[in-house]
Enzyme design. Structure first.
Site, PDB file in Angstrom:
ATOM      1  N   LYS A  98       0.879  -1.163   0.000  1.00  0.00           N
ATOM      2  CA  LYS A  98       0.000   0.000   0.000  1.00  0.00           C
ATOM      3  C   LYS A  98       0.919   1.216   0.000  1.00  0.00           C
ATOM      4  O   LYS A  98       1.670   1.440   0.951  1.00  0.00           O
ATOM      5  CB  LYS A  98      -0.918   0.029   1.221  1.00  0.00           C
ATOM      6  CG  LYS A  98      -1.846   1.243   1.200  1.00  0.00           C
ATOM      7  CD  LYS A  98      -2.472   1.544   2.531  1.00  0.00           C
ATOM      8  CE  LYS A  98      -3.196   2.883   2.431  1.00  0.00           C
ATOM      9  NZ  LYS A  98      -3.670   3.358   3.745  1.00  0.00           N
ATOM     10  N   GLY A 159      -7.994  10.047   9.721  1.00  0.00           N
ATOM     11  CA  GLY A 159      -8.286  10.239  11.133  1.00  0.00           C
ATOM     12  C   GLY A 159      -9.312  11.296  11.462  1.00  0.00           C
ATOM     13  O   GLY A 159      -9.632  11.506  12.636  1.00  0.00           O
ATOM     14  N   ALA A 185      -9.558   6.113   4.123  1.00  0.00           N
ATOM     15  CA  ALA A 185      -9.395   7.266   5.028  1.00  0.00           C
ATOM     16  C   ALA A 185     -10.656   8.105   5.162  1.00  0.00           C
ATOM     17  O   ALA A 185     -11.398   8.316   4.208  1.00  0.00           O
ATOM     18  CB  ALA A 185      -8.240   8.156   4.606  1.00  0.00           C
ATOM     19  N   GLY A 186     -10.871   8.577   6.395  1.00  0.00           N
ATOM     20  CA  GLY A 186     -11.942   9.512   6.688  1.00  0.00           C
ATOM     21  C   GLY A 186     -13.238   8.901   7.176  1.00  0.00           C
ATOM     22  O   GLY A 186     -14.144   9.616   7.606  1.00  0.00           O
ATOM     23  N   ALA A 207      -9.195   2.234   9.676  1.00  0.00           N
ATOM     24  CA  ALA A 207      -8.494   1.852  10.906  1.00  0.00           C
ATOM     25  C   ALA A 207      -9.047   2.626  12.087  1.00  0.00           C
ATOM     26  O   ALA A 207      -9.656   2.068  12.995  1.00  0.00           O
ATOM     27  CB  ALA A 207      -6.986   2.079  10.761  1.00  0.00           C
TER      28      ALA A 207
END
Length: 264
Positions: A98, A159, A185-186, A207
């Site tokens: 990645k 995040g 993300a987000g 995550a």
């Protein structure tokens, strides 16, 4: 027929949810979340992991039968990202990576120029490259043209939990892509995950939304269900949006005056 498996390069995955490992308070919490998510592919920041298993993270993934996906988190240049990917290939015996090349620590947004440079070098070096990119359809197409096995546009900055701030751009990326699109993300909650799949994404990587939730395992289960629901809803085909109401059943009932049946 609904295609249930996710295909990236020459590999198939039953789960369309890819997990990250950052932010978990400890390995026990992470293990519960990973199991609840049903993920088969999980990112590992190679610069933060002892490849000999000192942290226990790689051992954990091995026990759970989850494939580690090394990433180049923290890299700020193409040269740095390429070197990190090469080290990961030696340490983990995988040519999958990645690719992350970050412009600055405040926004954690991708550096488009360095990202493309790194992608070109890694593809030429035989890597299966999954690049974390901006929600830019032109950049996504450029990365695909370099030979990347997927494109991974952000929903919003890493995040932030802001969800998908530019859904139209995600739809444009999906419409133009000839490789899998993985939203990365987000994501903040399950409704964001479902929306990503409804917009046409093939998979979702998250995550923080899980690892920093009040109950990570419960949130992981919710995300897994949301990804499945969103994907099935997209495949089923939503009804078109209408300006005016439309009755779900036609009006066929006729009225008659009292006593009509008796002939009076």
């Amino acid at each position: 027929m609904v295609e249930s498996k996710l295909m990236i390069a020459d590999r198939s995955f039953a789960s369309r949810l890819i997990m990250g490992t950052g932010g978990a308070s400890n390995l026990a919490v992470l293990q519960e979340a990973l199991v609840a998510s049903g993920t088969e592919l999980t990112t590992v920041a190679i610069r933060r992991v002892d490849a000999e298993g000192g942290t226990g993270l790689l051992d954990l993934l091995n026990r759970l039968g989850i494939t580690p996906l090394p990433n180049t988190a923290g890299c700020r240049s193409a040269a740095e990202a390429v070197l990190t990917a090469q080290l990961a290939r030696e340490a983990l015996a995988t040519n999958w990576v990645k690719l992350e090349v970050i412009a600055d620590e405040r926004t954690l947004l991708p550096d488009a120029i360095e990202l493309v440079r790194a992608a070109e070098q890694l593809v030429d070096d035989g890597f299966v490259v999954l690049p974390y990119t901006n929600d830019d359809p032109v950049l996504a197409r450029r990365l695909e043209d370099t030979g990347c096995a997927a494109v991974m546009p952000l929903g919003s900055p890493i995040g932030t939990g802001l969800g998908i701030t530019n859904p139209h751009n995600i739809e444009m990326i999906v419409a133009s892509a000839g490789v899998p699109v993985v939203l990365d993300a987000g994501i903040g909650t399950a409704s964001d995950a479902a929306l990503a799949m409804e917009l046409g994404c093939d998979a979702l990587l998250l995550a923080t939304a899980v690892t920093r939730a009040a109950d990570p395992a419960a949130m992981a289960a919710a995300m897994s269900a949301a990804v499945t629901a969103g994907y099935l809803a997209r495949c089923a085909g939503r009804i078109p949006k209408r300006f005016w109401a439309q009755a779900s059943s036609p009006t066929l009932v006729t009225t008659q005056s009292p006593g009509a049946e008796s002939g009076n």
